[in-house]
Design a protein around this motif. Structure first.
Motif, short mmCIF file in Angstrom:
data_model
loop_
_atom_site.label_atom_id
_atom_site.label_comp_id
_atom_site.label_asym_id
_atom_site.label_seq_id
_atom_site.Cartn_x
_atom_site.Cartn_y
_atom_site.Cartn_z
N SER A 145 0.82 -1.22 0.00
CA SER A 145 0.00 0.00 0.00
C SER A 145 0.85 1.26 0.00
O SER A 145 0.33 2.36 0.17
CB SER A 145 -0.93 0.00 1.22
OG SER A 145 -0.17 -0.02 2.42
N LYS A 146 2.18 1.09 -0.16
CA LYS A 146 3.16 2.17 -0.22
C LYS A 146 3.38 2.84 1.13
O LYS A 146 3.97 3.92 1.21
CB LYS A 146 2.76 3.22 -1.27
CG LYS A 146 2.59 2.64 -2.66
CD LYS A 146 2.21 3.70 -3.69
CE LYS A 146 1.99 3.06 -5.06
NZ LYS A 146 1.61 4.08 -6.09
N ASP A 170 2.99 -1.46 -6.34
CA ASP A 170 1.80 -1.72 -7.16
C ASP A 170 1.77 -3.17 -7.63
O ASP A 170 0.70 -3.81 -7.63
CB ASP A 170 1.77 -0.79 -8.37
CG ASP A 170 1.44 0.65 -7.99
OD1 ASP A 170 0.84 0.84 -6.90
OD2 ASP A 170 1.80 1.57 -8.75
N ARG A 171 2.92 -3.68 -8.04
CA ARG A 171 2.98 -5.07 -8.50
C ARG A 171 2.71 -6.03 -7.34
O ARG A 171 2.01 -7.03 -7.50
CB ARG A 171 4.34 -5.34 -9.12
CG ARG A 171 4.49 -6.74 -9.73
CD ARG A 171 5.72 -6.82 -10.61
NE ARG A 171 5.92 -8.15 -11.15
CZ ARG A 171 6.80 -8.44 -12.10
NH1 ARG A 171 7.55 -7.47 -12.61
NH2 ARG A 171 6.93 -9.68 -12.54
N LEU A 172 3.26 -5.71 -6.19
CA LEU A 172 3.02 -6.54 -5.01
C LEU A 172 1.55 -6.53 -4.61
O LEU A 172 1.00 -7.56 -4.23
CB LEU A 172 3.88 -6.05 -3.84
CG LEU A 172 5.37 -6.35 -3.91
CD1 LEU A 172 6.11 -5.65 -2.77
CD2 LEU A 172 5.64 -7.85 -3.86
N ALA A 179 2.27 -7.59 1.67
CA ALA A 179 3.51 -7.82 0.95
C ALA A 179 4.44 -6.63 1.21
O ALA A 179 3.99 -5.48 1.22
CB ALA A 179 3.25 -7.99 -0.55
N ILE A 180 5.71 -6.91 1.40
CA ILE A 180 6.67 -5.86 1.72
C ILE A 180 7.95 -6.08 0.91
O ILE A 180 8.23 -7.18 0.44
CB ILE A 180 7.02 -5.84 3.23
CG1 ILE A 180 7.60 -7.21 3.66
CG2 ILE A 180 5.79 -5.49 4.05
CD1 ILE A 180 8.05 -7.25 5.11
#
Length: 220
Positions: free
Chosen positions: A54-55, A119-121, A134-135
């Motif tokens: 989510s950045k 974004d890909r994660l 995801a990190i």
């Protein structure tokens, strides 16, 4: 009261205290047996700063107050990663309703930051379960954290030292680690599988061990 009687009372009190200590040791619950590699003393993790799908920032703080099942991988992984995440998605609802005070989160730690943008994660992890996280981060942070977790990874057939490019794979551990609500490494679930098979953690053993470990730690 004479000095002799004072000494007798003191000796009696010391003997009573020693007896109580022995009794308490005898009554302490035995540590349960599990198939996972369960650390006798949980291992503190070094400070780290990663980024989530989510950045947002993902640090040690995001591990506190909950149990975490963390798996190392990357979105271009052809076999182990999607298989393991599918397995975790299948047992997630069963695990999270176990009677523990702290909730459960599942985290994929991508060790391929050159290709795995937030974004890909986000798109990748959502396919398995929208509640999964995801990190990723730079290799300096990833190497340090992976070593503390007892995990390893290496870029394969990548001619660029900075990890850039598209045509390469990542060799990585297939273990799933359990991090306790204090943000410490608690246990490691080892993968199984013979030659020619996809190495994966047994979900049956994970489901059996998870409530045993979390309940024991919660009653200490």
């Amino acid at each position: 009261m004479t000095l002799r009687w004072q000494w007798l009372i003191l000796v009696g009190l010391l003997a009573l205290a020693a007896g109580l200590g022995v009794a308490l040791q005898r009554e302490a619950p035995a540590r349960p047996l599990v198939s996972a590699l369960w650390l006798e003393n949980p291992r503190p993790l070094p400070p780290f700063e990663l980024v989530s799908q989510s950045k947002g920032q993902f640090t040690n703080e995001q591990l506190e107050g909950r149990w975490t099942l963390l798996f190392m991988g990357f979105t271009a992984c052809p076999d182990v990663c999607p298989t393991t995440l599918s397995d975790l998605a299948r047992v997630y609802d069963t695990l999270r309703v176990e009677l523990t005070e702290a909730p459960l989160q599942v985290v994929l730690m991508s060790v391929d930051p050159g290709r795995d943008s937030p974004d890909r994660l986000a798109s990748y992890i959502r396919f398995f379960n929208p509640e999964f996280k995801a990190i990723t981060g730079d290799h300096g942070q990833l190497y340090q954290l992976s070593q503390a977790l007892g995990l390893v990874y290496q870029l394969v057939d990548n001619p660029n030292g900075d990890g850039s490019g598209e045509d390469y794979l990542v060799d990585h551990s297939a273990d799933i680690v359990l991090i306790n609500p204090d943000g410490e490494l608690e246990a490691i679930f080892r993968p199984e599988g013979g030659v020619g098979e996809i190495r994966r953690v047994s979900m049956a053993r994970l489901k059996a061990d998870y409530p045993v470990i979390t309940t024991y730690r919660g009653n200490e």
